[in-house]
Design a protein around this motif. Structure first.
Motif, short mmCIF file in Angstrom:
data_model
loop_
_atom_site.label_atom_id
_atom_site.label_comp_id
_atom_site.label_asym_id
_atom_site.label_seq_id
_atom_site.Cartn_x
_atom_site.Cartn_y
_atom_site.Cartn_z
N ARG A 185 0.72 -1.19 -0.14
CA ARG A 185 -0.10 0.14 -0.14
C ARG A 185 0.97 1.49 -0.03
N THR A 186 1.86 1.32 0.88
CA THR A 186 2.73 2.65 1.06
C THR A 186 3.38 2.93 -0.22
N ARG A 187 3.98 1.82 -0.69
CA ARG A 187 4.71 2.33 -1.83
C ARG A 187 3.82 2.41 -3.20
N GLU A 216 8.51 4.98 13.24
CA GLU A 216 7.45 5.91 13.01
C GLU A 216 6.92 5.55 11.53
N HIS A 217 5.66 6.09 11.38
CA HIS A 217 5.33 6.04 9.86
C HIS A 217 4.28 7.09 9.93
N PRO A 218 4.73 8.46 9.53
CA PRO A 218 3.81 9.52 9.92
C PRO A 218 2.84 9.70 8.55
N SER A 255 4.28 -1.56 16.55
CA SER A 255 3.55 -0.88 15.54
C SER A 255 4.14 0.60 15.20
N ARG A 256 4.85 0.82 14.33
CA ARG A 256 5.04 2.20 13.88
C ARG A 256 3.90 3.17 13.63
N THR A 257 2.92 2.50 12.92
CA THR A 257 1.76 3.22 12.52
C THR A 257 1.13 3.82 13.92
N THR A 311 -3.93 -3.74 14.57
CA THR A 311 -2.61 -3.93 14.15
C THR A 311 -2.41 -5.38 14.21
N ARG A 312 -1.48 -5.89 13.52
CA ARG A 312 -1.07 -7.39 13.36
C ARG A 312 -0.11 -7.44 14.36
N ASP A 313 0.41 -8.62 14.67
CA ASP A 313 1.52 -9.04 15.37
C ASP A 313 2.71 -9.04 14.51
N GLN A 314 3.81 -7.96 14.83
CA GLN A 314 4.77 -7.76 14.07
C GLN A 314 5.92 -8.65 14.55
N GLU A 315 5.72 -10.11 14.30
CA GLU A 315 6.45 -11.22 14.85
C GLU A 315 7.98 -10.99 14.06
N HIS A 345 -7.73 -0.40 10.19
CA HIS A 345 -6.44 -1.34 10.26
C HIS A 345 -5.37 -0.76 9.24
N PRO A 346 -4.23 -0.52 9.46
CA PRO A 346 -3.33 -0.15 8.60
C PRO A 346 -3.07 -1.12 7.31
N ARG A 347 -3.34 -2.38 7.96
CA ARG A 347 -2.86 -3.30 6.99
C ARG A 347 -1.45 -3.80 6.79
N PRO A 348 -1.03 -4.78 6.44
CA PRO A 348 -1.85 -5.98 6.07
C PRO A 348 -2.44 -6.44 7.26
C1 NCD Z 1 2.25 -1.19 8.15
C2 NCD Z 1 3.81 -0.84 8.28
O1 NCD Z 1 4.65 -1.17 7.13
O2 NCD Z 1 4.19 -0.29 9.09
N1 NCD Z 1 1.54 -1.00 6.97
C3 NCD Z 1 1.48 0.06 6.26
O3 NCD Z 1 2.23 0.65 5.95
N2 NCD Z 1 0.20 0.34 5.74
C4 NCD Z 1 1.75 -2.22 8.97
C5 NCD Z 1 2.25 -3.43 9.33
O4 NCD Z 1 3.34 -3.78 8.68
O5 NCD Z 1 1.85 -4.23 10.13
#
Ligand code: NCD
Length: 359
Positions: free
Chosen positions: A60-62, A143-145, A177-179, A243-247, A303-306
């Motif tokens: 999504r971001t890219r 972060e993910h501003p 979760s940087r979001t 948010t997902r578990d950023q394992e 949800h920012p997804r994924p």
């Molecule tokens: C997130 C990220 O990359 O921080 N996704 C995003 O940019 N939409 C969330 C994530 O990876 O869980």
């Protein structure tokens, strides 16, 4: 010559700047405003480019940054998988890499560099050596501003352009979760917000986020499961942010321990990792039962997804589901951010111009 406008952290935005970005993004929803923005950019400068460098995976971001830049008539060039396919693979430093990108960016009238890295603080380091605006598209668990901006945009549109006095209910990985780290800072710019964080033990919000909530004097509560949080907020309209578990962040620490022959630490981290995964699956997922029984029509789900199961119970077209809108709104939010950073188009003199045609 005015200062270079980087967007490294949500802290780079005050309420005035965020409101300008939200207003510009909301306006850009109309095709006429998009054309107006592109024409204004074209009148001001003969060439613009967006250069991106992504170390970590992204859909999504890219894609939304590329879409945004193309809609503004910018040229786009970049590197995906930059740890493998750029000179970073030959151990070139981040600073040298950014200095290199600057040389190409500066051939254009206006430019911006969009950076995703695996190390917290990478965007700040990049900004320190860049004459071209650096836009942080995620730096490790930092972060993910721009995600925070688009999240606020989706809320802004849902709520008739009124933000504040909301119950922000965060679920999942508060630690990595940087979001969340960026979005909470933007939530705090508006009055009357309350916060609840439902996170498994070990994934609680980081000290920086806690410090910001304390400093702002915002009411907040931390619990370990979605159900506990639901009890605490019963009867209120809530903006859920799953948010997902950023394992992969924990996996990196485990790999590092074993690589350094710190076997005991590696084993300890592995056991902890399994426990966290189990707790997450049990306590931080929107099950069909919770959705049916607990989530009202006044609630909204973001949800920012994924998403990897956290909100699978929710149909894409459920009116409470805002996560599809978030994907789409990322384009207009990033068009606004690009113009804001380069001070062109709708942000010609730094602030939003007021003569934007509305449909
Ligand atoms: C997130 C990220 O990359 O921080 N996704 C995003 O940019 N939409 C969330 C994530 O990876 O869980």
């Amino acid at each position: 010559m005015s200062e270079v406008r980087h967007l490294v952290s949500a802290a780079d935005l005050d309420l005035h700047a965020l409101n300008n970005l939200l207003q510009a993004s909301a306006t850009l929803m109309s095709p006429r405003a998009k054309t107006f923005a592109r024409n204004t950019v074209r009148q001001e400068t003969d060439s613009t480019t967006m250069i991106y460098s992504f170390v970590e995976p992204s859909t999504r971001t890219r894609m939304s940054f590329i879409t945004a830049a193309e809609l503004l008539g910018m040229t786009v060039q970049g590197t995906e998988n930059a740890k493998v396919s750029s000179s970073a693979a030959k151990r070139e430093s981040l600073e040298d890499g950014i200095t290199t990108l600057n040389q190409y960016a500066k051939k254009f009238g206006h430019a911006a560099i969009v950076l995703r890295d695996s190390e917290p603080g990478a965007a700040q380091r990049a900004a320190a050596v860049s004459e071209v605006p650096i836009i942080n598209a995620g730096d490790g668990e930092g972060e993910h501003p721009t995600q925070g901006i688009l999240d606020k945009l989706t809320e802004y549109l849902r709520r008739g352009r009124q933000l504040g006095n909301q119950v922000h209910f965060y679920v999942g990985d508060g630690k990595n979760s940087r979001t969340i780290h960026s979005k909470v800072q933007l939530d705090l710019l508006f009055p009357g917000n309350e916060f609840i964080f439902a996170t498994p033990k070990g994934l609680e919000i980081d000290e920086k986020t806690r410090g910001r909530l304390e400093e702002a004097g915002a009411p907040y509560l931390e619990v370990n499961s979605l159900l506990e949080g639901l009890e605490e907020t019963e009867g209120k309209a809530r903006d859920f942010y799953f948010t997902r578990d950023q394992e992969e962040r924990r996996q990196a620490a485990i790999n590092k321990a074993f690589k350094n022959l710190n076997v005991l630490r590696g084993v300890k981290l592995t056991i902890e990792d399994r426990r966290i995964k189990k707790d997450f699956m049990r306590d931080c997922i929107l099950t069909p039962e919770i959705l049916d029984r607990e989530i009202t029509e006044d609630d909204a789900i973001y949800h920012p997804r994924p998403q990897v199961g956290e909100i699978s119970a929710l149909e894409n077209d459920d009116p409470r589901n805002e996560s599809i809108n978030q994907m789409s709104d990322g384009v207009e939010a990033r068009m606004a951010v690009l113009m804001w950073a380069m001070r062109i188009g709708l942000f010609k003199n730094g602030d939003i111009i007021k003569t934007i045609p509305l449909d």
